[in-house]
Design a protein around this motif. Sequence first.
Motif, PDB file in Angstrom:
ATOM      1  N   LEU A 262      66.347 114.890 -16.496  1.00  0.00           N
ATOM      2  CA  LEU A 262      67.155 113.689 -16.659  1.00  0.00           C
ATOM      3  C   LEU A 262      66.478 112.631 -15.802  1.00  0.00           C
ATOM      4  O   LEU A 262      66.288 112.843 -14.599  1.00  0.00           O
ATOM      5  CB  LEU A 262      68.581 113.917 -16.153  1.00  0.00           C
ATOM      6  N   GLN A 263      66.085 111.533 -16.387  1.00  0.00           N
ATOM      7  CA  GLN A 263      65.350 110.502 -15.655  1.00  0.00           C
ATOM      8  C   GLN A 263      66.147 109.196 -15.661  1.00  0.00           C
ATOM      9  O   GLN A 263      66.556 108.722 -16.723  1.00  0.00           O
ATOM     10  CB  GLN A 263      63.990 110.248 -16.298  1.00  0.00           C
ATOM     11  N   GLN A 264      66.347 108.655 -14.478  1.00  0.00           N
ATOM     12  CA  GLN A 264      66.976 107.342 -14.334  1.00  0.00           C
ATOM     13  C   GLN A 264      65.972 106.433 -13.657  1.00  0.00           C
ATOM     14  O   GLN A 264      65.445 106.763 -12.597  1.00  0.00           O
ATOM     15  CB  GLN A 264      68.239 107.427 -13.494  1.00  0.00           C
ATOM     16  N   ILE A 265      65.699 105.296 -14.282  1.00  0.00           N
ATOM     17  CA  ILE A 265      64.834 104.296 -13.667  1.00  0.00           C
ATOM     18  C   ILE A 265      65.663 103.042 -13.478  1.00  0.00           C
ATOM     19  O   ILE A 265      66.145 102.459 -14.442  1.00  0.00           O
ATOM     20  CB  ILE A 265      63.591 103.991 -14.543  1.00  0.00           C
TER      21      ILE A 265
ATOM     22  N   LEU B 209      77.179 117.357 -17.528  1.00  0.00           N
ATOM     23  CA  LEU B 209      76.530 118.603 -17.947  1.00  0.00           C
ATOM     24  C   LEU B 209      77.068 119.793 -17.154  1.00  0.00           C
ATOM     25  O   LEU B 209      77.346 120.850 -17.723  1.00  0.00           O
ATOM     26  CB  LEU B 209      75.010 118.495 -17.799  1.00  0.00           C
ATOM     27  N   ILE B 210      77.221 119.633 -15.853  1.00  0.00           N
ATOM     28  CA  ILE B 210      77.771 120.713 -15.025  1.00  0.00           C
ATOM     29  C   ILE B 210      79.180 121.059 -15.502  1.00  0.00           C
ATOM     30  O   ILE B 210      79.534 122.237 -15.614  1.00  0.00           O
ATOM     31  CB  ILE B 210      77.739 120.320 -13.533  1.00  0.00           C
ATOM     32  N   HIS B 211      79.981 120.047 -15.803  1.00  0.00           N
ATOM     33  CA  HIS B 211      81.338 120.268 -16.321  1.00  0.00           C
ATOM     34  C   HIS B 211      81.311 121.086 -17.611  1.00  0.00           C
ATOM     35  O   HIS B 211      82.219 121.865 -17.874  1.00  0.00           O
ATOM     36  CB  HIS B 211      82.027 118.924 -16.551  1.00  0.00           C
ATOM     37  N   ASN B 212      80.248 120.926 -18.407  1.00  0.00           N
ATOM     38  CA  ASN B 212      80.101 121.660 -19.670  1.00  0.00           C
ATOM     39  C   ASN B 212      79.398 123.007 -19.500  1.00  0.00           C
ATOM     40  O   ASN B 212      79.052 123.652 -20.486  1.00  0.00           O
ATOM     41  CB  ASN B 212      79.356 120.812 -20.694  1.00  0.00           C
ATOM     42  N   GLY B 213      79.143 123.412 -18.254  1.00  0.00           N
ATOM     43  CA  GLY B 213      78.576 124.730 -18.006  1.00  0.00           C
ATOM     44  C   GLY B 213      77.065 124.798 -17.935  1.00  0.00           C
ATOM     45  O   GLY B 213      76.483 125.888 -17.968  1.00  0.00           O
TER      46      GLY B 213
ATOM     47  N   LEU C 111      76.143 110.664 -13.072  1.00  0.00           N
ATOM     48  CA  LEU C 111      77.215 110.807 -14.047  1.00  0.00           C
ATOM     49  C   LEU C 111      76.833 111.814 -15.135  1.00  0.00           C
ATOM     50  O   LEU C 111      77.632 112.679 -15.508  1.00  0.00           O
ATOM     51  CB  LEU C 111      77.538 109.445 -14.664  1.00  0.00           C
ATOM     52  N   THR C 112      75.606 111.720 -15.619  1.00  0.00           N
ATOM     53  CA  THR C 112      75.132 112.653 -16.650  1.00  0.00           C
ATOM     54  C   THR C 112      75.079 114.066 -16.098  1.00  0.00           C
ATOM     55  O   THR C 112      75.488 115.020 -16.765  1.00  0.00           O
ATOM     56  CB  THR C 112      73.749 112.225 -17.173  1.00  0.00           C
TER      57      THR C 112
END
Length: 128
Positions: free
Chosen positions: A115-118, A83-87, A78-79
């Motif tokens: 970006l780290q997801q645990i 970020l991709i949507h914001n360029g 999701l993050t």
Amino acid sequence: MRLELVPLVSTDVERSKAFYADRVGFHVDHDVEPGIGMRVVQLTPPGSACSVVFGVGISEPDAAPVRGLHLVVDDVELTREALIHNGVEVSEVSDMGGGVRYAYFSDPDGNSWALQQISQEVDLPVES
């Protein structure tokens, strides 16, 4: 001891401020010019107690970029999409196993971020 501020290299303060505030979503805490040709821009990621700072007269102009800063997120997919949507150019998500997932991006000056997801549901050995 608490880590609360990380200085970053910036060759263009306006470009860096726009990147972090408008594209990555950091909150602008301060943008001040205290004098003697100095400018201090401090921003904080949402939900973080640690901020970043850059500006004029803060670091050596030829200092190396900061590498491997981590933004811990609840949902890396999701993050990444936001970020991709914001360029922002963000890598594909890498699954490291054990509930750990990463995606990577850099700012215009080469300061790099993970970006780290645990996952909270990491399999732990069961004691008998």
